[in-house]
Design a protein around this motif. Structure first.
Motif, short mmCIF file in Angstrom:
data_model
loop_
_atom_site.label_atom_id
_atom_site.label_comp_id
_atom_site.label_asym_id
_atom_site.label_seq_id
_atom_site.Cartn_x
_atom_site.Cartn_y
_atom_site.Cartn_z
N THR A 85 37.34 51.77 42.35
CA THR A 85 36.86 50.41 42.57
C THR A 85 36.44 49.67 41.31
O THR A 85 36.77 48.48 41.15
CB THR A 85 35.72 50.43 43.60
OG1 THR A 85 36.16 51.14 44.76
CG2 THR A 85 35.31 49.02 43.98
N ARG A 88 39.59 48.23 39.57
CA ARG A 88 40.18 47.13 40.33
C ARG A 88 39.30 45.88 40.25
O ARG A 88 39.79 44.77 40.10
CB ARG A 88 40.37 47.55 41.79
CG ARG A 88 41.08 46.51 42.64
CD ARG A 88 41.24 46.97 44.07
NE ARG A 88 41.87 45.93 44.88
CZ ARG A 88 43.17 45.86 45.13
NH1 ARG A 88 43.98 46.77 44.64
NH2 ARG A 88 43.65 44.87 45.86
N ARG A 89 37.96 46.08 40.33
CA ARG A 89 37.04 44.95 40.29
C ARG A 89 37.12 44.23 38.95
O ARG A 89 36.96 43.00 38.88
CB ARG A 89 35.62 45.44 40.56
CG ARG A 89 34.60 44.32 40.71
CD ARG A 89 33.22 44.89 40.97
NE ARG A 89 33.16 45.57 42.26
CZ ARG A 89 32.62 46.77 42.46
NH1 ARG A 89 32.13 47.45 41.43
NH2 ARG A 89 32.59 47.29 43.66
N ALA A 92 40.63 42.18 39.11
CA ALA A 92 40.86 41.22 40.19
C ALA A 92 40.59 39.77 39.81
O ALA A 92 41.39 38.89 40.13
CB ALA A 92 40.05 41.62 41.43
N SER A 96 43.42 36.45 40.22
CA SER A 96 43.24 35.59 41.39
C SER A 96 44.28 34.47 41.37
O SER A 96 44.86 34.15 40.33
CB SER A 96 41.84 34.98 41.39
OG SER A 96 41.70 34.06 40.31
N CYS A 341 48.32 45.58 46.38
CA CYS A 341 48.62 45.15 45.02
C CYS A 341 47.64 44.11 44.49
O CYS A 341 47.55 43.00 45.03
CB CYS A 341 50.03 44.58 44.96
SG CYS A 341 50.51 43.98 43.33
N VAL A 342 46.90 44.47 43.46
CA VAL A 342 45.92 43.55 42.89
C VAL A 342 46.60 42.39 42.17
O VAL A 342 46.00 41.32 41.99
CB VAL A 342 44.97 44.32 41.94
CG1 VAL A 342 45.67 44.74 40.66
CG2 VAL A 342 43.73 43.49 41.61
#
Length: 391
Positions: A85, A88-89, A92, A96, A341-342
């Protein structure tokens, strides 16, 4: 153990979809002896449920079939929650929809420049001459790479893709190690010359803290290495598949050329119809029974997204292109669950702009048979086309 399908069989561009239709109807939880034994989920609901159930179906043991991870763990794909996490964080916000929209004019310029050369010569290989280069150049801007790094990444990215498609283990390892060296160089440069965490993925990863501690540097390197590859192969293959479809369906090509506002919806349907992944894998932590068939714990399971998105129980006329498809939300083109998928917004933007610019060029037709990919991707590895003289 039964051998229900052969992922190593010689394929055409269309033949895998015919085989997957057979398996959905007769053997939706399939087994193959290839690569020491693998399972494959063919139905939409089974694929979606396994992707979402990260506690039962983990990605940390094996994340791709065939197994190509020889050189270290690469977050976030190679980790399960909650370990994955923080990585990914960090990525992200930079991926966006609002953030990647800034790249639209950059992507358009890249596409126009590449296509101008093809149009001037009357055609070429849309993958080798166009779609293999566009995602790399786009990523160069997103990752703030230098011109030399872009040139090197273009060369090694092509070698890596060919090596994986050819099941050339030695070449895969060699090119993967080079990509690791490149990732280490990027991390070292950002440590010496930090950039804003709102503008640079590597700087954002370096600034991330978990319980007050920085992320392990080698895991940051692995994340950058993962991003370099995932972000360049899938769009390249996907654009090739779209061009094959449009070259075969001249009426649709003309319709989209006449009404470019339809392109975003068309791209979403293309993503469903030609989902470029069939080899993303999970491993069950316990024996699981799906549709009456038991998969033993510890054995690799392919989530065949390309088959799931043509499941007739979910999509009416599943093999047909429908620009007005009512349940597009059911598409699993970008996966499901914590590993969805990010970079989906960036990938979709690349495809939309690429299609718009292809349609701004003269009409095009196939100049030969498309060359298909092999596991783990599915789609077009080479698409020779010719541009027609504008009326």
């Amino acid at each position: 153990m039964s051998h229900d399908f052969d992922p190593l069989v010689s394929e055409t561009f269309d033949s895998p979809h015919d085989d997957y239709a057979r398996l959905r109807a007769t053997c939706p939880v399939a087994h193959s002896d290839a690569w020491g034994g693998i399972w494959a989920l063919m139905k939409h609901d089974d694929v979606a449920n396994a992707a979402a159930d990260w506690r039962t179906f983990i990605t940390s043991q094996q994340n791709v079939i065939p197994k190509v991870a020889f050189t270290g763990r690469r977050p976030p794909l190679h980790l399960d929650p909650p370990e994955h996490t923080p990585y990914r964080r960090a990525l992200a916000p930079l991926l966006s929809e609002r953030r990647v929209e800034r790249l639209r004019p950059v992507i358009r310029t890249i596409c126009r420049d590449l296509l101008a050369e093809m149009v001037a010569t009357g055609g070429g290989d849309v993958v080798a001459d166009f779609s293999a280069h566009m995602p790399i150049a786009t990523f160069a801007h997103w990752m703030n790479l230098t011109a030399d790094q872009v040139r090197d990444l273009t060369a090694v990215g092509k070698r890596y893709n060919i090596a994986v498609q050819s099941n050339d283990i030695a070449a895969t390892k060699e090119s993967s190690l080079w990509l690791y060296d490149m990732a280490r160089a990027i991390v070292a440069d950002r440590k010496a010359n930090p950039m804003s965490v709102d503008e640079d993925a590597t700087s954002a990863l370096l600034a991330t803290r978990v319980d007050g501690e920085p992320l392990p540097e080698e895991m940051i390197v692995g994340t950058i290495r993962q991003v370099l590859v995932v972000g360049i192969i899938a769009p390249s293959v996907m654009i090739g598949s779209i061009v094959v479809h449009l070259a075969r369906d001249r009426a649709l090509q003309a319709q989209l050329r006449g009404d470019p506002e339809l392109v975003p919806a068309a791209v979403d349907e293309f993503l469903r119809l030609y989902t470029p992944y069939r080899g993303f894998a999970r491993t069950a932590v316990e024996d699981v029974t799906i549709r009456g068939r038991t998969i033993p714990a510890g054995e690799p399971i392919a989530l065949v997204y390309a088959s799931a998105n043509r499941d007739e129980d979910v999509f009416t006329d599943a093999d047909r292109f429908r620009i007005d498809r009512p349940n597009m939300k059911d598409s699993v083109a970008f996966g499901r669950g914590p590993h969805m998928c990010v970079g989906a917004a960036l990938a979709r933007l690349e495809l939309i702009v690429a299609v718009e610019e292809l349609l701004a060029a003269p009409g095009f037709a196939l100049a030969g048979e498309p060359q298909p990919t092999r596991f783990p991707e599915i789609g077009a590895l080479s698409v020779p086309i010719r541009f027609e003289t504008a009326a």
